[in-house]
Scaffold this motif. Structure first.
Motif, short mmCIF file in Angstrom:
data_model
loop_
_atom_site.label_atom_id
_atom_site.label_comp_id
_atom_site.label_asym_id
_atom_site.label_seq_id
_atom_site.Cartn_x
_atom_site.Cartn_y
_atom_site.Cartn_z
N VAL A 84 0.84 -1.20 0.00
CA VAL A 84 0.00 0.00 0.00
C VAL A 84 0.88 1.25 0.00
O VAL A 84 0.60 2.22 -0.72
CB VAL A 84 -0.98 -0.01 1.19
CG1 VAL A 84 -1.68 1.33 1.34
CG2 VAL A 84 -2.01 -1.12 1.02
N ASP A 85 1.97 1.23 0.78
CA ASP A 85 2.91 2.35 0.76
C ASP A 85 3.46 2.57 -0.65
O ASP A 85 3.56 3.70 -1.11
CB ASP A 85 4.07 2.11 1.73
CG ASP A 85 3.67 2.22 3.18
OD1 ASP A 85 2.57 2.76 3.46
OD2 ASP A 85 4.45 1.76 4.03
N PHE A 86 3.81 1.46 -1.33
CA PHE A 86 4.30 1.55 -2.69
C PHE A 86 3.25 2.18 -3.62
O PHE A 86 3.56 3.07 -4.42
CB PHE A 86 4.70 0.16 -3.22
CG PHE A 86 4.85 0.11 -4.71
CD1 PHE A 86 5.95 0.67 -5.34
CD2 PHE A 86 3.87 -0.50 -5.49
CE1 PHE A 86 6.07 0.63 -6.72
CE2 PHE A 86 3.99 -0.54 -6.87
CZ PHE A 86 5.09 0.03 -7.49
N LEU A 87 2.00 1.74 -3.51
CA LEU A 87 0.94 2.28 -4.36
C LEU A 87 0.71 3.76 -4.09
O LEU A 87 0.49 4.55 -5.02
CB LEU A 87 -0.36 1.50 -4.17
CG LEU A 87 -0.36 0.08 -4.72
CD1 LEU A 87 -1.65 -0.63 -4.36
CD2 LEU A 87 -0.15 0.07 -6.23
N LYS A 124 3.52 5.47 -5.84
CA LYS A 124 3.34 5.39 -7.29
C LYS A 124 2.31 6.39 -7.79
O LYS A 124 2.48 7.01 -8.83
CB LYS A 124 2.93 3.98 -7.68
CG LYS A 124 2.71 3.79 -9.17
CD LYS A 124 2.31 2.37 -9.52
CE LYS A 124 2.06 2.23 -11.01
NZ LYS A 124 1.67 0.88 -11.37
N TYR A 125 1.24 6.56 -7.04
CA TYR A 125 0.16 7.45 -7.47
C TYR A 125 0.21 8.82 -6.79
O TYR A 125 -0.78 9.56 -6.77
CB TYR A 125 -1.20 6.77 -7.24
CG TYR A 125 -1.36 5.58 -8.15
CD1 TYR A 125 -1.67 5.73 -9.49
CD2 TYR A 125 -1.16 4.29 -7.67
CE1 TYR A 125 -1.80 4.64 -10.34
CE2 TYR A 125 -1.28 3.19 -8.51
CZ TYR A 125 -1.60 3.37 -9.84
OH TYR A 125 -1.72 2.29 -10.68
N ASN A 126 1.37 9.13 -6.22
CA ASN A 126 1.61 10.45 -5.60
C ASN A 126 0.55 10.83 -4.57
O ASN A 126 0.06 11.96 -4.56
CB ASN A 126 1.73 11.54 -6.66
CG ASN A 126 2.89 11.31 -7.57
OD1 ASN A 126 3.98 10.98 -7.12
ND2 ASN A 126 2.68 11.48 -8.86
#
Length: 107
Positions: A95-98, A101-103
């Motif tokens: 979730v942190d990565f997403l 990724k989506y700022n």
């Protein structure tokens, strides 16, 4: 949970004692007191257990939403509830990565 703390409100609405709720959640009485007094924040797994106990969404319980959707237990959340803590830690990282990724910057 620096916003509205609904744990105490929902517990009192359900008319159960701190001791009874702590036993149901398999946590100590003192830990529950700290959650109710905003001295500690429950982890995702505990928030899920509390949301299940009170039949509300995690977002509502955490004070992130003022409304509780009638179908608080989405299929994804149901699947998450069955995962072990190690898997939940991996989900949290994803979730942190997403968010990155989506700022979304943790919003």
């Amino acid at each position: 949970m620096s916003r509205i703390n609904r744990i105490k409100i929902l517990r009192e609405k359900k008319k159960i004692s701190r001791k009874e709720l702590a036993n149901k959640l398999h946590i100590s009485y003192w830990a529950l007191c700290k959650y109710e007094n905003n001295e500690r924040t429950p982890d995702l797994e505990l928030l899920w257990k509390m949301a299940q106990e009170f039949e509300v969404s995690i977002e509502y319980l955490a004070g992130l939403s003022d409304t509780n959707p009638p179908s608080a237990a989405s299929p994804v959340i149901k699947k998450l509830s069955q995962l072990p803590q190690e898997a939940l830690n991996e989900v949290d990282l994803f979730v942190d990565f997403l968010q990155y990724k989506y700022n979304l910057n943790g919003e």
